[in-house]
Scaffold this motif. Structure first.
Motif, PDB file in Angstrom:
ATOM      1  N   ARG A   1      45.345  34.623 101.839  1.00  0.00           N
ATOM      2  CA  ARG A   1      46.005  34.667 100.344  1.00  0.00           C
ATOM      3  C   ARG A   1      46.910  33.522 100.097  1.00  0.00           C
ATOM      4  NH1 ARG A   1      46.802  41.092  99.328  1.00  0.00           N
ATOM      5  NH2 ARG A   1      44.676  41.527  98.880  1.00  0.00           N
ATOM      6  N   ARG A   2      47.918  33.194 100.934  1.00  0.00           N
ATOM      7  CA  ARG A   2      48.759  31.917 100.951  1.00  0.00           C
ATOM      8  C   ARG A   2      47.916  30.904 100.946  1.00  0.00           C
ATOM      9  NH1 ARG A   2      52.035  35.285 104.344  1.00  0.00           N
ATOM     10  NH2 ARG A   2      51.484  34.192 105.822  1.00  0.00           N
ATOM     11  N   ALA A   3      47.040  30.530 101.938  1.00  0.00           N
ATOM     12  CA  ALA A   3      46.252  29.582 102.081  1.00  0.00           C
ATOM     13  C   ALA A   3      45.091  29.358 100.693  1.00  0.00           C
ATOM     14  CB  ALA A   3      45.316  29.594 103.204  1.00  0.00           C
ATOM     15  N   ILE A   4      44.667  30.434 100.049  1.00  0.00           N
ATOM     16  CA  ILE A   4      44.036  30.022  98.892  1.00  0.00           C
ATOM     17  C   ILE A   4      44.800  29.410  97.752  1.00  0.00           C
ATOM     18  CG2 ILE A   4      42.784  31.541  97.032  1.00  0.00           C
ATOM     19  CD1 ILE A   4      41.557  33.156  99.129  1.00  0.00           C
ATOM     20  N   GLU A   5      46.061  30.167  97.736  1.00  0.00           N
ATOM     21  CA  GLU A   5      47.155  29.623  96.488  1.00  0.00           C
ATOM     22  C   GLU A   5      47.382  28.047  96.749  1.00  0.00           C
ATOM     23  OE1 GLU A   5      47.841  31.019  93.853  1.00  0.00           O
ATOM     24  OE2 GLU A   5      46.582  32.818  94.402  1.00  0.00           O
ATOM     25  N   GLU A   6      47.724  27.927  97.949  1.00  0.00           N
ATOM     26  CA  GLU A   6      47.980  26.537  98.415  1.00  0.00           C
ATOM     27  C   GLU A   6      46.875  25.447  98.062  1.00  0.00           C
ATOM     28  OE1 GLU A   6      49.685  23.665 102.026  1.00  0.00           O
ATOM     29  OE2 GLU A   6      49.586  25.774 102.200  1.00  0.00           O
ATOM     30  N   CYS A   7      45.675  26.031  98.398  1.00  0.00           N
ATOM     31  CA  CYS A   7      44.639  25.046  98.034  1.00  0.00           C
ATOM     32  C   CYS A   7      44.353  24.776  96.588  1.00  0.00           C
ATOM     33  CB  CYS A   7      43.165  25.641  98.634  1.00  0.00           C
ATOM     34  SG  CYS A   7      41.485  24.889  98.672  1.00  0.00           S
ATOM     35  N   LYS A   8      44.382  25.873  95.833  1.00  0.00           N
ATOM     36  CA  LYS A   8      44.339  25.941  94.496  1.00  0.00           C
ATOM     37  C   LYS A   8      45.418  24.598  93.955  1.00  0.00           C
ATOM     38  CE  LYS A   8      43.062  30.621  93.143  1.00  0.00           C
ATOM     39  NZ  LYS A   8      43.637  31.911  92.441  1.00  0.00           N
ATOM     40  N   ARG A   9      46.673  24.713  94.404  1.00  0.00           N
ATOM     41  CA  ARG A   9      47.494  23.739  94.003  1.00  0.00           C
ATOM     42  C   ARG A   9      46.943  22.399  94.337  1.00  0.00           C
ATOM     43  NH1 ARG A   9      51.248  27.757  95.508  1.00  0.00           N
ATOM     44  NH2 ARG A   9      51.392  26.749  97.846  1.00  0.00           N
TER      45      ARG A   9
ATOM     46  N   LEU B   1      44.864  16.931  92.902  1.00  0.00           N
ATOM     47  CA  LEU B   1      44.005  15.757  92.841  1.00  0.00           C
ATOM     48  C   LEU B   1      43.380  15.173  91.642  1.00  0.00           C
ATOM     49  CD1 LEU B   1      42.451  17.276  96.321  1.00  0.00           C
ATOM     50  CD2 LEU B   1      44.126  15.272  96.056  1.00  0.00           C
ATOM     51  N   PRO B   2      42.899  14.070  91.752  1.00  0.00           N
ATOM     52  CA  PRO B   2      42.381  13.712  90.537  1.00  0.00           C
ATOM     53  C   PRO B   2      40.826  14.261  90.405  1.00  0.00           C
ATOM     54  CG  PRO B   2      42.633  11.845  92.159  1.00  0.00           C
ATOM     55  CD  PRO B   2      43.238  13.009  92.702  1.00  0.00           C
ATOM     56  N   GLU B   3      40.531  14.501  89.058  1.00  0.00           N
ATOM     57  CA  GLU B   3      39.258  15.216  88.822  1.00  0.00           C
ATOM     58  C   GLU B   3      38.333  14.431  89.069  1.00  0.00           C
ATOM     59  OE1 GLU B   3      38.670  16.510  84.956  1.00  0.00           O
ATOM     60  OE2 GLU B   3      40.651  17.609  84.903  1.00  0.00           O
ATOM     61  N   HIS B   4      37.077  15.218  89.830  1.00  0.00           N
ATOM     62  CA  HIS B   4      35.650  14.769  90.241  1.00  0.00           C
ATOM     63  C   HIS B   4      35.989  13.838  91.499  1.00  0.00           C
ATOM     64  CE1 HIS B   4      34.203  16.557  86.748  1.00  0.00           C
ATOM     65  NE2 HIS B   4      34.919  15.679  85.966  1.00  0.00           N
ATOM     66  N   SER B   5      37.053  13.803  92.258  1.00  0.00           N
ATOM     67  CA  SER B   5      37.155  12.953  93.275  1.00  0.00           C
ATOM     68  C   SER B   5      36.552  13.381  94.484  1.00  0.00           C
ATOM     69  CB  SER B   5      38.701  12.478  93.659  1.00  0.00           C
ATOM     70  OG  SER B   5      39.495  13.764  93.893  1.00  0.00           O
ATOM     71  N   GLU B   6      36.001  12.967  95.413  1.00  0.00           N
ATOM     72  CA  GLU B   6      35.672  13.353  96.794  1.00  0.00           C
ATOM     73  C   GLU B   6      36.793  14.353  97.562  1.00  0.00           C
ATOM     74  OE1 GLU B   6      32.642  13.178  97.879  1.00  0.00           O
ATOM     75  OE2 GLU B   6      32.281  12.044  96.370  1.00  0.00           O
TER      76      GLU B   6
ATOM     77  N   GLN C   1      38.980  16.155  95.935  1.00  0.00           N
ATOM     78  CA  GLN C   1      39.037  17.504  95.171  1.00  0.00           C
ATOM     79  C   GLN C   1      37.583  18.150  95.534  1.00  0.00           C
ATOM     80  OE1 GLN C   1      38.172  17.788  90.952  1.00  0.00           O
ATOM     81  NE2 GLN C   1      40.314  18.389  90.360  1.00  0.00           N
ATOM     82  N   LYS C   2      36.539  17.541  95.683  1.00  0.00           N
ATOM     83  CA  LYS C   2      35.241  18.417  95.856  1.00  0.00           C
ATOM     84  C   LYS C   2      35.503  18.930  97.259  1.00  0.00           C
ATOM     85  CE  LYS C   2      32.228  15.618  93.252  1.00  0.00           C
ATOM     86  NZ  LYS C   2      30.975  14.448  93.313  1.00  0.00           N
ATOM     87  N   ASP C   3      35.913  18.272  98.340  1.00  0.00           N
ATOM     88  CA  ASP C   3      36.315  18.922  99.644  1.00  0.00           C
ATOM     89  C   ASP C   3      37.211  19.911  99.576  1.00  0.00           C
ATOM     90  OD1 ASP C   3      34.627  16.996 100.663  1.00  0.00           O
ATOM     91  OD2 ASP C   3      36.097  15.772 101.439  1.00  0.00           O
ATOM     92  N   ALA C   4      38.375  19.919  98.787  1.00  0.00           N
ATOM     93  CA  ALA C   4      39.276  20.815  98.674  1.00  0.00           C
ATOM     94  C   ALA C   4      38.454  22.416  97.950  1.00  0.00           C
ATOM     95  CB  ALA C   4      40.382  20.729  97.766  1.00  0.00           C
ATOM     96  N   VAL C   5      37.868  22.064  96.939  1.00  0.00           N
ATOM     97  CA  VAL C   5      36.914  23.294  96.361  1.00  0.00           C
ATOM     98  C   VAL C   5      36.081  23.952  97.193  1.00  0.00           C
ATOM     99  CG1 VAL C   5      35.162  23.870  94.798  1.00  0.00           C
ATOM    100  CG2 VAL C   5      37.159  22.051  94.121  1.00  0.00           C
ATOM    101  N   VAL C   6      35.380  23.130  98.346  1.00  0.00           N
ATOM    102  CA  VAL C   6      34.406  23.767  99.244  1.00  0.00           C
ATOM    103  C   VAL C   6      35.649  24.674 100.423  1.00  0.00           C
ATOM    104  CG1 VAL C   6      33.337  23.283 101.318  1.00  0.00           C
ATOM    105  CG2 VAL C   6      32.842  22.106  99.148  1.00  0.00           C
TER     106      VAL C   6
END
Length: 325
Positions: A12-20, A25-30, A32-37
């Motif tokens: 849960r902590r990792a998920i919250e940190e990943c959201k932040r 990160l800049p939108e549509h950047s590589e 940010q995409k990696d972070a979404v995955v």
């Protein structure tokens, strides 16, 4: 390093940190995409820890592909249509769309237990047909996976279903099954006439059932195709025609077979009898054939059994007399 989190609080902590991180990160950047995955994998891992029930499937039971349709409440890929989780009505397992094409097939368990032949969808992997696979719920034809589809196609004509053991009550409710069983029993009684008859062997009469060889071997085993044809009314018609052809050879066309008939020893009247005639009864001990009414009216003793018993006693006495000095 966030993926290494192993318990619920850490995830849960990792998920919250990943959201932040994603928001920063800049939108549509590589990146940010990696972070979404990474966020998707974290949520998937959290769900695996939280959900102990086997009913929640996130991997295809065939190829282990992630079934995105089950986690699309968290994330929907904009690059394509998410794969839905598809359950095979034969195995009960879940598959991705590559392994489950929504093919329709008759599910054996539904046919045997419910006499239901409505197709269901299924997968390509299958459990044993000998065990009458399927959940046996309402409905007969199901959506099956590709592997189940191939397996059912392979097994559909194989006589592996012993209905009397799997569901003996089925004969109480399906009149067509009773008729087919009687025809099969008659054909088994006709078989000895054919295998000792030169004309029948030359005419290859038994090859009339070459597509259902088990019909001349026993009256208990059925294939799924047999049940499908019985329900559709096809098997009853074709088997009745074959039964008529066989009976005609024995009772009318062949003198050798006619000579193997029986005269009712209780009344000594009427036509020559055969064990497959509907109005006859057969002695369980000596296989003599009688009129049914005569047999049950005089059921104390079979004349042929009594005669054979006297003959054995006479032979025994004669042999004993010869042995005396």
């Amino acid at each position: 390093g966030l993926i290494l989190a192993s318990d619920v609080p850490q995830l849960r902590r990792a998920i919250e940190e990943c959201k932040r991180v994603i928001l920063a990160l800049p939108e549509h950047s590589e990146r940010q995409k990696d972070a979404v995955v990474r966020l998707i994998h974290l949520r998937l891992k959290l769900q695996e820890l939280k959900e102990k029930s086997k009913s929640v499937k996130q991997m295809c039971d065939k190829c282990s592909t992630i079934i995105w349709g089950l986690i699309q409440t968290w994330y929907t890929c904009t690059g394509g249509v998410p794969s839905e989780a598809r359950q095979c009505d034969y195995t009960g397992l879940y598959y991705c769309s590559s392994c489950h094409w929504n093919d329709l097939a008759v599910v054996p368990a539904r046919a045997i237990h419910n006499w239901d032949f409505e197709p269901r969808k299924g997968s390509v992997v299958a459990a044993g047909l000998a065990g009458a696979g399927g959940d046996g719920g309402p409905g007969g034809v199901g959506q099956v996976s590709r592997c189940s589809m191939r397996y059912l196609a392979l097994m559909v004509s194989r006589p592996v279903l012993k209905l009397r053991e799997i569901n003996p009550l089925l004969f109480n409710y399906v009149e067509e099954l009773v008729e087919i069983r009687k025809l099969r029993q008659d054909i088994l009684l006709m078989k000895p006439y054919f295998i000792t008859c030169k004309e029948a062997m030359e005419a290859r009469l038994l090859l009339q059932l070459q597509d259902r060889q088990h019909f001349v071997e026993n009256d208990e085993m059925y294939s799924l195709q047999d049940l499908i044809d019985i329900e559709a009314g096809r098997l009853g018609c074709s088997l009745t025609e074959i039964h008529t052809l066989f009976a005609k050879h024995i009772k009318l066309d062949c003198e050798r077979c006619q000579a193997k008939g029986f005269v009712c020893e209780l009344c000594r009247e009427g036509d020559v009898l055969f064990p497959f005639d509907s109005h006859t009864s057969v002695c369980a001990d000596c296989s003599a054939v009688f009129h049914r009414d005569c047999y049950y009216d005089n059921s104390t003793t079979c004349p042929r059994c009594a005669r054979l018993s006297l003959r054995k006693q006479s032979l025994f006495q004669d042999s004993g007399t010869e042995a005396e000095p």
